[in-house]
Motif scaffolding. Structure first.
Motif, PDB file in Angstrom:
ATOM      1  N   TYR A  79       0.877  -1.168   0.000  1.00  0.00           N
ATOM      2  CA  TYR A  79       0.000   0.000   0.000  1.00  0.00           C
ATOM      3  C   TYR A  79       0.910   1.211   0.000  1.00  0.00           C
ATOM      4  O   TYR A  79       1.817   1.311   0.829  1.00  0.00           O
ATOM      5  CB  TYR A  79      -0.896  -0.008   1.243  1.00  0.00           C
ATOM      6  N   ASN A  80       0.718   2.117  -0.943  1.00  0.00           N
ATOM      7  CA  ASN A  80       1.623   3.258  -1.096  1.00  0.00           C
ATOM      8  C   ASN A  80       1.172   4.406  -0.210  1.00  0.00           C
ATOM      9  O   ASN A  80       0.009   4.822  -0.263  1.00  0.00           O
ATOM     10  CB  ASN A  80       1.662   3.721  -2.551  1.00  0.00           C
ATOM     11  N   VAL A  81       2.092   4.905   0.584  1.00  0.00           N
ATOM     12  CA  VAL A  81       1.810   6.035   1.469  1.00  0.00           C
ATOM     13  C   VAL A  81       2.460   7.261   0.874  1.00  0.00           C
ATOM     14  O   VAL A  81       3.673   7.321   0.712  1.00  0.00           O
ATOM     15  CB  VAL A  81       2.357   5.773   2.886  1.00  0.00           C
ATOM     16  N   TYR A  82       1.675   8.242   0.511  1.00  0.00           N
ATOM     17  CA  TYR A  82       2.206   9.449  -0.096  1.00  0.00           C
ATOM     18  C   TYR A  82       3.107  10.192   0.877  1.00  0.00           C
ATOM     19  O   TYR A  82       2.822  10.309   2.064  1.00  0.00           O
ATOM     20  CB  TYR A  82       1.072  10.364  -0.559  1.00  0.00           C
ATOM     21  N   ASN A  83       4.211  10.699   0.319  1.00  0.00           N
ATOM     22  CA  ASN A  83       5.180  11.500   1.079  1.00  0.00           C
ATOM     23  C   ASN A  83       5.875  10.722   2.192  1.00  0.00           C
ATOM     24  O   ASN A  83       6.426  11.297   3.119  1.00  0.00           O
ATOM     25  CB  ASN A  83       4.501  12.737   1.709  1.00  0.00           C
ATOM     26  N   ALA A  84       5.819   9.373   2.104  1.00  0.00           N
ATOM     27  CA  ALA A  84       6.538   8.591   3.109  1.00  0.00           C
ATOM     28  C   ALA A  84       8.032   8.700   2.881  1.00  0.00           C
ATOM     29  O   ALA A  84       8.503   8.763   1.761  1.00  0.00           O
ATOM     30  CB  ALA A  84       6.107   7.127   3.056  1.00  0.00           C
ATOM     31  N   PRO A 252       1.925   2.894 -11.115  1.00  0.00           N
ATOM     32  CA  PRO A 252       2.516   2.228  -9.948  1.00  0.00           C
ATOM     33  C   PRO A 252       2.714   3.115  -8.732  1.00  0.00           C
ATOM     34  O   PRO A 252       2.996   2.598  -7.653  1.00  0.00           O
ATOM     35  CB  PRO A 252       3.865   1.715 -10.486  1.00  0.00           C
ATOM     36  N   TYR A 253       2.585   4.436  -8.873  1.00  0.00           N
ATOM     37  CA  TYR A 253       2.774   5.302  -7.706  1.00  0.00           C
ATOM     38  C   TYR A 253       1.447   5.646  -7.027  1.00  0.00           C
ATOM     39  O   TYR A 253       1.434   6.363  -6.026  1.00  0.00           O
ATOM     40  CB  TYR A 253       3.513   6.579  -8.102  1.00  0.00           C
ATOM     41  N   ASN A 254       0.357   5.126  -7.535  1.00  0.00           N
ATOM     42  CA  ASN A 254      -0.917   5.311  -6.860  1.00  0.00           C
ATOM     43  C   ASN A 254      -0.931   4.500  -5.569  1.00  0.00           C
ATOM     44  O   ASN A 254      -0.324   3.436  -5.483  1.00  0.00           O
ATOM     45  CB  ASN A 254      -2.057   4.872  -7.779  1.00  0.00           C
ATOM     46  N   GLU A 255      -1.651   5.001  -4.578  1.00  0.00           N
ATOM     47  CA  GLU A 255      -1.618   4.365  -3.254  1.00  0.00           C
ATOM     48  C   GLU A 255      -2.097   2.914  -3.281  1.00  0.00           C
ATOM     49  O   GLU A 255      -1.632   2.074  -2.514  1.00  0.00           O
ATOM     50  CB  GLU A 255      -2.444   5.170  -2.248  1.00  0.00           C
ATOM     51  N   THR A 256      -3.040   2.576  -4.149  1.00  0.00           N
ATOM     52  CA  THR A 256      -3.590   1.221  -4.167  1.00  0.00           C
ATOM     53  C   THR A 256      -3.223   0.468  -5.448  1.00  0.00           C
ATOM     54  O   THR A 256      -3.981  -0.367  -5.915  1.00  0.00           O
ATOM     55  CB  THR A 256      -5.122   1.262  -4.004  1.00  0.00           C
ATOM     56  N   TYR A 257      -2.039   0.759  -5.991  1.00  0.00           N
ATOM     57  CA  TYR A 257      -1.667   0.129  -7.260  1.00  0.00           C
ATOM     58  C   TYR A 257      -1.625  -1.389  -7.165  1.00  0.00           C
ATOM     59  O   TYR A 257      -1.993  -2.088  -8.105  1.00  0.00           O
ATOM     60  CB  TYR A 257      -0.310   0.646  -7.731  1.00  0.00           C
ATOM     61  N   PHE A 258      -1.204  -1.911  -6.013  1.00  0.00           N
ATOM     62  CA  PHE A 258      -1.153  -3.374  -5.904  1.00  0.00           C
ATOM     63  C   PHE A 258      -2.503  -3.989  -6.213  1.00  0.00           C
ATOM     64  O   PHE A 258      -2.606  -4.972  -6.941  1.00  0.00           O
ATOM     65  CB  PHE A 258      -0.708  -3.820  -4.507  1.00  0.00           C
ATOM     66  N   GLU A 259      -3.555  -3.410  -5.630  1.00  0.00           N
ATOM     67  CA  GLU A 259      -4.860  -4.035  -5.848  1.00  0.00           C
ATOM     68  C   GLU A 259      -5.353  -3.840  -7.277  1.00  0.00           C
ATOM     69  O   GLU A 259      -6.112  -4.658  -7.778  1.00  0.00           O
ATOM     70  CB  GLU A 259      -5.893  -3.518  -4.842  1.00  0.00           C
TER      71      GLU A 259
END
Length: 889
Positions: A79-84, A252-259
Motif C-alpha cells: 500500500y503506497n503512502v504518499y510523502n513517506a 505504480p505510484y498510486n496508493e492502491t496500485y497493488f490491488e
C-alpha cells in the motif's frame, strides 16, 4: 498462494478459548458498539462459534499473525503512502481476526445498500437528463453545478446501457444501539475490491475450520457479476465483435496500485495506464506491440478530472486525450461513468431522504448520518453554535474550486475535523472560517466508531472500525451487494480510521443461513473464441518495460562482472599493467561505474576506487555515475510496473536485489563489534539504521555482496529465460537483453583493443573473464594466448553465447518473430550484418589492416545496436506512424 499458511489443528478446550477471549478484551469505551460482546458482556453468538472452531489456544493467534505477515511479504502486497520517507510502498496491513456479521445483520445491510445504489443511479440519470430534482429544489443547483466533478460536457449524454454506476462503495459505522449509518459514498472509482479478495484468501486459510463450519458466504460471484455486466454493456459498443475490456490505473505510484494489478489479474483484464490508450475516430484503442486494438469497456480506477486532459484537467498526464468524445459517441462503456464524482460530496447525504421519496417512492432503509450543508443558511444557523458534537467536512474535493456567484474565494481541502477535540478558540476560528464561505463546508453528526477485536502484542485489544461495502450493478437496474467488504480499523482505540495514517484492515465474514455460494471465477468450459481472446495482445508500455528490464538485467550483469574482475586483479600479486589500467578506466567510465572526468587508475587509483565505491549505491546517479545501485533500482521499478506479468517469485527476487545488496554492503562496512550485535526482527527483516553505515574502504570489502548479487542475477536470468511465456513481450525482453549484450561486449573488446591491452597476458586473461569464456578458451587453446584465437572465440564463434556472432544470430532470430509493424522485418535486419559479424576472421587477422578492421567492426556493431534500439522503440512503443498502419487486422 503458497502453502505457508497451512496449520496444524491442535485440540483445545473450546469453552476456555471463549472465556479467554472474554477475559482478555477490555470493555469498550462508553458510547461505542461492542462487536465482540453483547449488552450482558457475553460473547456474541458468532464469536462464540468462532472460539469453538479455533482449533488451538488463543495464544496461537500470535503464530497465525506471524504467518499472515510472512504471506503478505511473500506475495508482495503493498500500500503506497504518499510523502513517506524512503519511498512510497509499505506492506499491506491486515489483522488475523475477521469482523463477523450475522445473517440478520447482513440482510438489513444488503437491502439498504442496494436501495441506495439504485437511488444514486437515478439521481445521476436525472441530473444529466431532465434535472427535475434541481428545478424542484430537492437537490440544490449550487451544490451540483458548482461542484468540480459535475461535467457540463456530458449534460444530455446517456452512458452505454443507461448505467452510470457499476460499482458503488459505502462507508458505514454502527451506532451504540447497533444501528448502521452511512458516513460516505464512493461513486467515481471505488477502491478496495482487490484488497477485499486478497484479505479473504489469506485469512480464510488461517482459520480453515471456522471458515467452513460457520457458513461464511463466498465472494467470487460478486466479481463475476461485475465482469458480466461490463461485458454485456461493452458488447453494445463492439459492433458484433467480441468485446474487449481493460482496467485503467493511474500507475505504480498510486496508493492502491497493488490491488489494481491484483484485480486485473483476478478478472482476467489487461492493466493499462492512460498513456497506453488513444482515441481515434471517436473509438478507444489500446496501443500494443501488434498495433492498435479496440477497447470497448474500461473499468477505471482514475478519478474524473484526470481522465481527459483535453476537456477536464489540462495538466493531467494520467488520462486519455479525447476520452470524453468517445463517451459522447457511445463507443466505450466506462465503469463508473464520468461525471459521478459530485455524489461523493458529504453535503449530498442531507438531501437523499427526500430524493428517495421522489425518485423511488420509498423511505431510505439505511440512513446517512444527520448532515447539514452549510451552503443553506438555515442549515448552517441550525448547527453553528453546536459544533462540539459534529464533524466538519469539505463539501468539495480539492483546492482551487471557484466561489459561487462570481466570488474569487479559493477553497482549501482539509481532513475531517472532529469538533469535540477542538479548543474553544479553535471552534471559534472554524465558525468564522465557515461564515466566510459556508458552501465549502458540510457538518455531520459525530458517531463514535464501533470497536472490534484485534490480536496485538499477544493479547486482544479493541479498535475503532469502519466497514466499506460494495454494490455491483447487473446492468438491468438490479444490484448485487458483495457479501463482506473492507473493514478498516484505527491505529488506536479511538483514533481515526485511515490507511494513510497507519490504520489496518480486517477480512469481513458474512454468515449465511442459506447454502454457501461455491461459484468460482474459473469457468467450467471455455469456448474457442474465448481461447483466442485470452491470448491478449501485449500493451506497448508493457513491451517497453520488458524491453528495458532485459537491458537493465544485462547491463547490471556486465557492471558486476567488470567490478568483480577489477577486484580480482586488485587483490592479486601482480602489478596492474598500464595498458590494462587505461582499458579498465575507460570501461568504468563508459559503463557508469564512476562519474565522467574521474582521474584514471593510472593517475590516481585511490580517487578512482573511492569514486567507484561512492557510486555503488547511488540510486539517483546524483554524481553522474549510473552504477549498480541505479540499475538495481531501475530493475525494481520495472518489476513494479510489470506486477501483473511476473510470477510472485520473480517479482520478489527483483525487489530483493537492491535491498539485499545494500544490506550486505552495510554489513561489510560495519566495525566488527557493531556487526556482532546486529539482529533481525521477528519477521526476518533488518532493523532500520539510525545513522549511515561506515563507508567501505576498498572494493575488496564488497566481494561478498558482489558474489551474492551474482547468484541472484543468475536466478533472475533463469526466471526470464525459462519461466516466462514466449509472447511478443518476452521477445522484446530478449531483444533488449541482446542489444545490451551486443553493445556492451563490443565496447569491452574495443577498450582493450584501443589501449593495446591484449598484448599482455594480464589483459588477455581479463578479457576472457569479462566475456565469461576462460574455461572454453583453455579447453580449446590451452595457454596459447594468441589474438586470432581470442577473436575466433569472442567474435566469430556462434556457439559461444557471449560471442558477438552468437549475439547477432540470436538477435536476427528474435527480430523475425516480433510482430510485423511499421515496415517489414527486413528494415530492422538491415541494421545488422546479414550473417555472422559481416567480416571474416582472415580479414580481422590480416597483418596490415587487421587492427583497423577490428576497430571498424566493433564501432559498426555498437552503432548498429543503438540504431536498432531506436528502431524498436519507434516501431513498437511510440506508435508514430500513420493511423491506418497502426490498426491491427
Amino acid at each position: 498462494m503458497s502453502s505457508t499458511l497451512q496449520l496444524f489443528d491442535d485440540p483445545a478446550d473450546s469453552p476456555s478459548v471463549a472465556a479467554e477471549m472474554q477475559r482478555q478484551a477490555r470493555p469498550v469505551e462508553p458510547g461505542h458498539y461492542d462487536e465482540l460482546r453483547d449488552e450482558q458482556g457475553q460473547l456474541r453468538p458468532a464469536w462464540q462459534a468462532f472460539a469453538e472452531h479455533l482449533g488451538a489456544p488463543l495464544s496461537d493467534l500470535t503464530r497465525r499473525q506471524s504467518l499472515l505477515a510472512h504471506q503478505i511479504q511473500e506475495d508482495g502486497i503493498t500500500y503506497n503512502v504518499y510523502n513517506a520517507q524512503g519511498g512510497p510502498s509499505r506492506p499491506w496491513s491486515l489483522e488475523a481476526l475477521p469482523l463477523i456479521l450475522s445473517a440478520a445483520d447482513w440482510q438489513a445491510l444488503e437491502r439498504g445498500v442496494a436501495q441506495r445504489a439504485s437511488l444514486l443511479n437515478r439521481v445521476l440519470d436525472d441530473v444529466y437528463g431532465e434535472q427535475t430534482v434541481l428545478r424542484g429544489g430537492l437537490l440544490p443547483s449550487a451544490l451540483v453545478l458548482g461542484h468540480p466533478s459535475y461535467l457540463r460536457g456530458l449534460q444530455g449524454v446517456k452512458p452505454v446501457g443507461g448505467v452510470y454506476l457499476h460499482v458503488v462503495a459505502f462507508d458505514l459505522v454502527r451506532g451504540p444501539d447497533g444501528a448502521w449509518w452511512v458516513v460516505s459514498q464512493r461513486t467515481q472509482a471505488p477502491s478496495g475490491l482487490g484488497y477485499v479478495m486478497q484479505n479473504r484468501l489469506i485469512v480464510s486459510r488461517l482459520f480453515p475450520e471456522a471458515y467452513r463450519a460457520m457458513n461464511v458466504q463466498h465472494l467470487a460471484s460478486g466479481y463475476r457479476r461485475l465482469l458480466d455486466t461490463m461485458t454485456e454493456l461493452a458488447s453494445l459498443c463492439a459492433g458484433g465483435e467480441t468485446p474487449r475490456l481493460a482496467l485503467l490505473t493511474p500507475g505504480p505510484y498510486n496508493e492502491t496500485y497493488f490491488e489494481h494489478a491484483y484485480l486485473a489479474r483476478y478478472l482476467g483484464l489487461p492493466l493499462v495506464e492512460g498513456g497506453d490508450l488513444v482515441v481515434r475516430d471517436e473509438g478507444l484503442f489500446l496501443k500494443t506491440v501488434q498495433g492498435l486494438e479496440p477497447i470497448h469497456g474500461l473499468l477505471r480506477r482514475l478519478d474524473d478530472d484526470f481522465c481527459d486532459p483535453l476537456e477536464l484537467r489540462s495538466d493531467s498526464t494520467l488520462g486519455i486525450p479525447g476520452l470524453m468524445q468517445a463517451v459522447r459517441a457511445g463507443k466505450v462503456a466506462l465503469a463508473n461513468a464520468l461525471g459521478t464524482g459530485f455524489l461523493e460530496s458529504p453535503a449530498v447525504h442531507g438531501f437523499l431522504p427526500a430524493l428517495s421519496r421522489k425518485l423511488l417512492g420509498e423511505e431510505l432503509v439505511l440512513p446517512s448520518l444527520p448532515t447539514w450543508w452549510c451552503g443553506e443558511s438555515a442549515a448552517w444557523q441550525d448547527v453553528r453554535d453546536d459544533l462540539t458534537e459534529r464533524v466538519i467536512r469539505p463539501s468539495y474535493p480539492h483546492a482551487g474550486t471557484p466561489g459561487f456567484g462570481g466570488s474569487s474565494t479559493v477553497r482549501q481541502s482539509f481532513d475531517a475535523v472532529i469538533g469535540r477535540v477542538l479548543t474553544p478558540p479553535a471552534l471559534k476560528a472554524w465558525r468564522e472560517r465557515i461564515d466566510h464561505d459556508p458552501a465549502a463546508y458540510t457538518v455531520q453528526r459525530f458517531e463514535p466508531y464501533p470497536q472490534a477485536p484485534v490480536w496485538s502484542g499477544g493479547a486482544l485489544s479493541m479498535r475503532g472500525a469502519s466497514l466499506r461495502v460494495y454494490a455491483l450493478s447487473d446492468g438491468q437496474g438490479g444490484w448485487q451487494v458483495l457479501p463482506g467488504g473492507m473493514t478498516r480499523i484505527a491505529t488506536r482505540d479511538a483514533g481515526p480510521v485511515s490507511m494513510q495514517l497507519g490504520g489496518s484492515s480486517l477480512d469481513t465474514w458474512v454468515l449465511t443461513e442459506e447454502p454457501v455460494d461455491t461459484f468460482s471465477m474459473l469457468p467450467s468450459s471455455i469456448k474457442l473464441d474465448e481461447l483466442m481472446q485470452r491470448q491478449r495482445p501485449v500493451a506497448s508500455r508493457t513491451g517497453e518495460n520488458l524491453f528495458w528490464m532485459g537491458r537493465y538485467t544485462e547491463r547490471t550483469e556486465q557492471q558486476l562482472r567488470l567490478l568483480q574482475t577489477s577486484v580480482s586483479l586488485q587483490s592479486g600479486d601482480d602489478e596492474m599493467q598500464a595498458s590494462v589500467s587505461r582499458a579498465l578506466s575507460d570501461l568504468a567510465e563508459t559503463n557508469g561505474l564512476v562519474p565522467p572526468g574521474t582521474p584514471s587508475l593510472i593517475k590516481s587509483p585511490r580517487v578512482f576506487e573511492r569514486a567507484a565505491l561512492d557510486a555503488l549505491m547511488d540510486v539517483s546517479a546524483s554524481q553522474g555515475a549510473y552504477s549498480l545501485g541505479f540499475n538495481l533500482g531501475a530493475l525494481a521499478r520495472s518489476a513494479q510496473s510489470l506486477r501483473e506479468r511476473l510470477s510472485p517469485e520473480h517479482a520478489r527476487l527483483l525487489r530483493a536485489l537492491g535491498s539485499d545488496f545494500q544490506h550486505r554492503l552495510t554489513q561489510a562496512a560495519m566495525p566488527p563489534d557493531e556487526l556482532a550485535h546486529e539482529h533481525v526482527d521477528e519477521r526476518g527483516e533488518q532493523p532500520a539504521r539510525t545513522a549511515p553505515p561506515t563507508r567501505l574502504r576498498s572494493l575488496t570489502q564488497a566481494q561478498d555482496a558482489f558474489e551474492h548479487l551474482g547468484m541472484q542475477l543468475a536466478a533472475v536470468t533463469g526466471a526470464q529465460t525459462d519461466r516466462m511465456t514466449r509472447d511478443p513481450g518476452w521477445r522484446l525482453l530478449t531483444v533488449g537483453r541482446l542489444i545490451e549484450r551486443l553493445t556492451g561486449y563490443a565496447g569491452m573488446l574495443k577498450a582493450f583493443w584501443e589501449n593495446e591491452a591484449l598484448t599482455h597476458p594480464q589483459g588477455f586473461d581479463l578479457v576472457l573473464d569479462l566475456f565469461d569464456s576462460t574455461i572454453t578458451f583453455r579447453a580449446r587453446f590451452q595457454r596459447r594466448l594468441e589474438v586470432p584465437a581470442l577473436l575466433a572465440l569472442l567474435v566469430m564463434d556462434e556457439t559461444n553465447p557471449r560471442a558477438l556472432a552468437c549475439v547477432l544470430r540470436r538477435l536476427r532470430t528474435e527480430l523475425i518473430k516480433l510482430p510485423a509493424r511499421g515496415g517489414s522485418h527486413a528494415d530492422m535486419l538491415a541494421l545488422l550484418p546479414h550473417e555472422g559479424v559481416g567480416v571474416s576472421l582472415a580479414d580481422l587477422c590480416a597483418p596490415d589492416k587487421g587492427h583497423e578492421a577490428v576497430l571498424a567492426l566493433l564501432n559498426r556493431l555498437i552503432d548498429a545496436g543503438w540504431r536498432l534500439s531506436d528502431e524498436v522503440g519507434r516501431r513498437y512503443f511510440a506508435h508514430a506512424e500513420p493511423t491506418d498502419s497502426m490498426v491491427s487486422a
